[in-house]
Scaffold this active site. Structure first.
Site, short mmCIF file in Angstrom:
data_model
loop_
_atom_site.label_atom_id
_atom_site.label_comp_id
_atom_site.label_asym_id
_atom_site.label_seq_id
_atom_site.Cartn_x
_atom_site.Cartn_y
_atom_site.Cartn_z
N HIS A 37 -2.20 -31.88 -6.77
CA HIS A 37 -2.83 -30.73 -7.41
C HIS A 37 -2.36 -29.43 -6.75
O HIS A 37 -2.09 -28.43 -7.43
CB HIS A 37 -4.35 -30.79 -7.27
CG HIS A 37 -5.01 -31.96 -7.94
ND1 HIS A 37 -5.65 -32.96 -7.25
CD2 HIS A 37 -5.14 -32.29 -9.25
CE1 HIS A 37 -6.17 -33.84 -8.09
NE2 HIS A 37 -5.87 -33.46 -9.32
N GLN A 149 3.80 -34.29 -13.94
CA GLN A 149 4.58 -35.36 -14.59
C GLN A 149 3.94 -36.72 -14.33
O GLN A 149 4.20 -37.70 -15.02
CB GLN A 149 6.01 -35.32 -14.04
CG GLN A 149 6.94 -36.38 -14.60
CD GLN A 149 7.99 -36.74 -13.58
OE1 GLN A 149 8.66 -35.86 -13.03
NE2 GLN A 149 8.16 -38.04 -13.32
N VAL A 177 3.96 -35.86 -6.81
CA VAL A 177 3.87 -35.82 -5.34
C VAL A 177 3.38 -37.18 -4.87
O VAL A 177 2.42 -37.73 -5.42
CB VAL A 177 2.93 -34.69 -4.88
CG1 VAL A 177 2.75 -34.72 -3.37
CG2 VAL A 177 3.47 -33.33 -5.34
N SER A 187 -6.51 -38.92 -7.48
CA SER A 187 -7.91 -38.89 -7.02
C SER A 187 -8.47 -40.31 -7.01
O SER A 187 -9.35 -40.64 -6.21
CB SER A 187 -8.75 -38.02 -7.95
OG SER A 187 -8.17 -36.74 -8.07
P1 AMP Z 1 -6.40 -34.82 -12.66
O1 AMP Z 1 -7.29 -34.05 -11.74
O2 AMP Z 1 -6.12 -36.21 -12.19
O3 AMP Z 1 -6.83 -34.73 -14.11
O4 AMP Z 1 -4.99 -34.10 -12.61
C1 AMP Z 1 -4.87 -32.72 -12.81
C2 AMP Z 1 -3.42 -32.37 -12.88
O5 AMP Z 1 -2.77 -32.77 -11.68
C3 AMP Z 1 -2.68 -33.09 -14.01
O6 AMP Z 1 -1.75 -32.20 -14.61
C4 AMP Z 1 -1.99 -34.22 -13.29
O7 AMP Z 1 -0.82 -34.67 -13.93
C5 AMP Z 1 -1.64 -33.54 -11.98
N1 AMP Z 1 -1.40 -34.55 -10.93
C6 AMP Z 1 -2.19 -35.60 -10.61
N2 AMP Z 1 -1.61 -36.34 -9.63
C7 AMP Z 1 -0.43 -35.74 -9.35
C8 AMP Z 1 0.63 -36.03 -8.43
N3 AMP Z 1 0.59 -37.08 -7.62
N4 AMP Z 1 1.70 -35.20 -8.42
C9 AMP Z 1 1.75 -34.12 -9.25
N5 AMP Z 1 0.78 -33.79 -10.13
C10 AMP Z 1 -0.30 -34.59 -10.17
#
Ligand code: AMP
Length: 280
Positions: A37, A149, A177, A187
């Site tokens: 994030h 991605q 990442v 998460s």
């Molecule tokens: P989430 O909180 O899981 O809904 O994710 C919020 C944003 O963070 C989304 O655009 C996800 O694709 C991005 N995201 C989640 N995990 C990663 C990661 N390991 N690397 C890059 N972006 C991430």
């Protein structure tokens, strides 16, 4: 960093920025922030004068029996991390603030691209995602929004939505990442026991093998699917192993640069997803 809990406060902050001629970028999240994030916040800072992070666990994108109730939440910690990463504003609405009349009558429902991959086992998930992302884009009206991605199908569907519905902002995709041992940050990794955390490495390892096979000249999609299917094993139940076109998400017979290998599996009770873009 400013925090707002309502749409109105958020809009008035945006208005002040606009009056100062500032560009705004949005990073939508469900919170419980990790370095993935934070990388999106950094990417957003390159794009705009002001970065807004939204933190909202969106009930609309969770199916019955999924982990909405136990999804990890830690707002104070998130605000601290987001501020250190350079966000200027956090919008953290309640469910009532986002859906004041209860379940919305109108959703943004994808017609194509949502029935396979994650959509196959999560009916309605992407309609929930596109609906909340539309609302956030309408509330904030950013110049750009940054998505990971990591959720590849989500990124493509959001790009298509913004294109198809003439929403005037740029959608930026940011790379995955990973932890030092390759596990894609998520998460939901917080659900994993130490043993499950170790087993979960098969996903990123299989994707790395796909990259190696592509680099050594393999072009038959079945060969890549075969490598991905090897993640199935003790404590790891494969949900899908796919090789798809990076723009259309259609399954491929033959791969070329830009094709996406994508995998989803349950490690114990925890559903994990990961992917790689071949040749990148
Ligand atoms: P989430 O909180 O899981 O809904 O994710 C919020 C944003 O963070 C989304 O655009 C996800 O694709 C991005 N995201 C989640 N995990 C990663 C990661 N390991 N690397 C890059 N972006 C991430």
């Amino acid at each position: 960093m400013r925090l707002s809990r309502t749409r109105q406060e958020t809009r008035s902050w945006v208005k002040t920025c606009r009056m100062a001629g500032e560009r705004i970028a949005l990073v939508p999240t469900m919170g419980y922030l990790h370095d993935g994030h934070l990388s999106l916040i950094e990417r957003a800072r390159q794009e705009a004068d002001r970065v807004v992070i939204s933190i909202f666990v969106n009930p609309l994108q969770f199916g019955p029996g999924e982990d909405y109730d136990r999804y990890p939440r830690a707002l104070d910690r998130d605000l601290d991390l987001a501020e250190k990463a350079g966000a200027h504003h956090a919008f953290a609405p309640s469910v009532d603030e986002m859906y004041p009349a209860g379940e919305p009558w109108v959703n943004v429902v994808p017609v194509h691209g949502a029935d396979r991959l994650c959509g196959a086992s999560r009916p309605g998930h992407f309609a929930g995602v596109l609906t909340v992302v539309s609302k956030l884009l309408n509330i904030i009206g950013p110049d750009a929004a940054v998505f990971g991605q990591k959720d590849y199908q989500q990124l493509i569907l959001i790009r298509r939505m913004v294109h198809d519905l003439d929403m005037p902002m740029k959608i930026i995709g940011a790379p995955i990442v990973r932890e030092a041992d390759g596990l894609a940050m998520s998460s939901r990794n917080s659900y994993l026991s130490a043993a499950e955390r170790q087993r979960a490495l098969v996903l990123s390892q299989a994707l790395r093998r796909c990259e190696e096979r592509f680099a050594s000249g393999e072009r038959n999609a079945e060969a890549f699917r075969g490598l991905l299917m090897e993640v199935e094993g003790e404590g790891v139940a494969l949900e899908y192993a796919e090789v798809v076109d990076g723009d259309t998400l259609e399954p491929l017979d033959e791969v070329s640069e830009g094709a996406v290998c994508a995998v989803a599996a349950r490690v114990g009770e925890t559903r994990l997803i990961d992917n790689t873009i071949l040749g990148h």
